[in-house]
Design a protein around this motif. Structure first.
Motif, PDB file in Angstrom:
ATOM      1  N   HIS A   1       1.808  25.452 -12.397  1.00 22.64           N
ATOM      2  CA  HIS A   1       3.239  25.265 -12.145  1.00 22.64           C
ATOM      3  C   HIS A   1       3.603  23.793 -11.956  1.00 22.64           C
ATOM      4  N   LEU A   2       2.710  22.988 -11.425  1.00 15.08           N
ATOM      5  CA  LEU A   2       2.976  21.549 -11.332  1.00 15.08           C
ATOM      6  C   LEU A   2       3.057  20.938 -12.738  1.00 15.08           C
ATOM      7  N   ALA A   3       2.114  21.334 -13.606  1.00  7.96           N
ATOM      8  CA  ALA A   3       2.171  20.866 -14.991  1.00  7.96           C
ATOM      9  C   ALA A   3       3.423  21.413 -15.683  1.00  7.96           C
ATOM     10  N   GLY A   4       3.781  22.659 -15.352  1.00  6.82           N
ATOM     11  CA  GLY A   4       4.984  23.256 -15.920  1.00  6.82           C
ATOM     12  C   GLY A   4       6.247  22.516 -15.520  1.00  6.82           C
ATOM     13  N   ALA A   5       6.284  22.010 -14.295  1.00  9.85           N
ATOM     14  CA  ALA A   5       7.445  21.247 -13.831  1.00  9.85           C
ATOM     15  C   ALA A   5       7.644  19.995 -14.678  1.00  9.85           C
ATOM     16  N   VAL A   6       6.544  19.334 -15.016  1.00  9.49           N
ATOM     17  CA  VAL A   6       6.618  18.143 -15.862  1.00  9.49           C
ATOM     18  C   VAL A   6       7.150  18.506 -17.244  1.00  9.49           C
ATOM     19  N   LEU A   7       6.637  19.598 -17.817  1.00  8.75           N
ATOM     20  CA  LEU A   7       7.075  20.017 -19.152  1.00  8.75           C
ATOM     21  C   LEU A   7       8.537  20.459 -19.146  1.00  8.75           C
ATOM     22  N   LEU A   8       8.970  21.167 -18.099  1.00  6.78           N
ATOM     23  CA  LEU A   8      10.370  21.581 -18.020  1.00  6.78           C
ATOM     24  C   LEU A   8      11.304  20.378 -17.924  1.00  6.78           C
TER      25      LEU A   8
END
Length: 415
Positions: A77-84
């Motif tokens: 989810h931390l990596a997902g936050a960057v992608l979002l």
């Protein structure tokens, strides 16, 4: 226990708030902000299917063997936050597509991880899980209400002004919050032995079920009915926005509300009518909802559109959840997990992948000079679902004895 249940409920709420915060309006955003074609929109939605296909490798081959589930959940989810946040900043489909593909490959495994974290903390998952999982549905609903009624990002003027891109920023903030929050969750260490076979992880051990003619018919019908399902996910929000319905994203949350209601009614229907009739009701609901979309209007007969949205609970629960129950009953003790993995890979992986491509092609075919003939678009999945229904009714035989214990069902669906 109440404190633990609340902590898991917050996890579920954020998990589905993130997804509902951008996925529902994705088609509208791509069409208006990035001027994407129907085929390109289909490609973007297909990333969900690629994520579902790849997820077993991440969860089954990595998470179950090497990492605590809650830690991997946090990292994803931390990596997902960057992608979002990167999606929020995208200004072309060429830049957007690889980012959303990477994001869905990371997000789809988290659906299994939040379940794993929940189940490991429960003494009686059969009775406790539903009270946790419902917060995910509430999170999805709240995301839609915030988009429509708090910020009005899906109104005509806001869409033209490009404000719909803020849905990605909102979801990025929620993903950051869940990523950090995940590290505070109870430890969920791996349990699986590192020697487990790849075919078992992917559910391929259960392929023997297809030797049963009637289960094979159900399996093929499940894949085919994903084509009409893809039309709803991909086209419903752009359609409602295009015809001028106010607050379309908020009104689409009626579908999740009905899902909760019909989930409670599902065991009664299976017990009263049997699995075949319950599955047929689900398929009939798909055809009916698209006919309502085809002939409904935003003004005089908007109630037809609202009824079509509210049928989501029947469409999803009566076919897909019933299908999970039927698969569980037919699999036997040895292949229960493998069978669920197989049907999920076939439907949300292969079936939806085909469905999003078909939906994109059909939408492009009935679009001329930027104007879409929505009636023709919706008639295609309506007739397709009706065709699947007729074939299933003729070829599938109801075996009530295969559902000997309706009370033992477990539900692990998505919205």
């Amino acid at each position: 226990m109440t404190v633990l249940r609340s902590r898991l409920g917050i996890m579920m709420f954020l998990q589905f708030f993130i997804w509902g915060g951008w996925f529902v309006t994705l088609g509208t955003f791509l069409a208006y902000n990035l001027e994407a074609t129907g085929g390109q929109i289909g490609m973007a939605f297909s990333t969900q299917s690629w994520g579902a296909i790849i997820a077993p490798f991440i969860v089954g081959l990595i998470a179950d063997r090497y990492f605590n589930a809650e830690r991997l959940l946090g990292l994803l989810h931390l990596a997902g936050a960057v992608l979002l946040f990167a999606l929020y900043s995208s200004d072309s489909f060429a830049n957007f597509y690889p980012l959303v593909l990477c994001y869905m490959i990371l997000y789809m495994p988290t659906l299994a991880l939040v379940n794993a974290v929940s189940f490991r903390q429960m003494a009686d998952p059969a009775s406790e899980f539903a009270r946790i999982r419902v917060w995910g549905t509430i999170g999805w609903i709240i995301a839609g209400l915030v988009i429509s009624f708090v910020f009005s990002w899906d109104s005509g003027a806001a869409i033209e002004a490009g404000l719909l891109q803020h849905t990605f920023l909102m979801s990025a903030i929620a993903s950051l919050a869940l990523g950090l929050y995940s590290f505070t969750l109870p430890a969920t260490p791996p349990r699986a032995e590192r020697g487990t076979r790849l075919k078992e992880v992917l559910g391929l051990d259960a392929l023997g079920l297809l030797k049963d003619r009637h289960y094979a018919i159900f399996f093929v019908a499940s894949v085919l009915i994903c084509i009409p399902l893809a039309f709803y996910y991909q086209n419903a929000n752009p359609f409602l926005a295009d015809i001028g319905m106010t607050n379309p994203t908020g009104k689409m949350t009626l579908g999740q509300l009905s899902e909760v209601l019909f989930m409670l009614l599902l065991p009664l229907f299976i017990k009263r009518f049997g699995i075949k009739r319950t599955l047929l009701i689900g398929m009939l609901a798909w055809s009916l909802r698209y006919l309502l979309f085809a002939f409904g209007e935003a003004d005089g007969i908007a109630f037809m559109l609202l009824v079509g949205i509210a049928l989501h609970g029947v469409c999803y629960d009566f076919f897909f959840v019933s299908g999970q129950i039927y698969t569980d009953a037919r699999a036997g003790e040895r292949f229960k997990s493998s069978a669920q993995g197989m049907i999920t890979l076939a439907t949300y992986g292969v079936g939806m992948l085909i469905g999003f491509q078909v939906a994109g092609w059909v939408t492009d075919y009935f679009a001329t000079a930027g104007v879409t003939d929505w009636q023709a678009v919706w008639l295609f999945p309506a007739l397709f679902a009706l065709g699947v229904l007729l074939l299933f009714a003729l070829l599938f035989r109801d075996r009530r004895s295969s559902l000997a214990d309706d009370s033992a069902m477990t539900v692990s669906g998505t919205d």
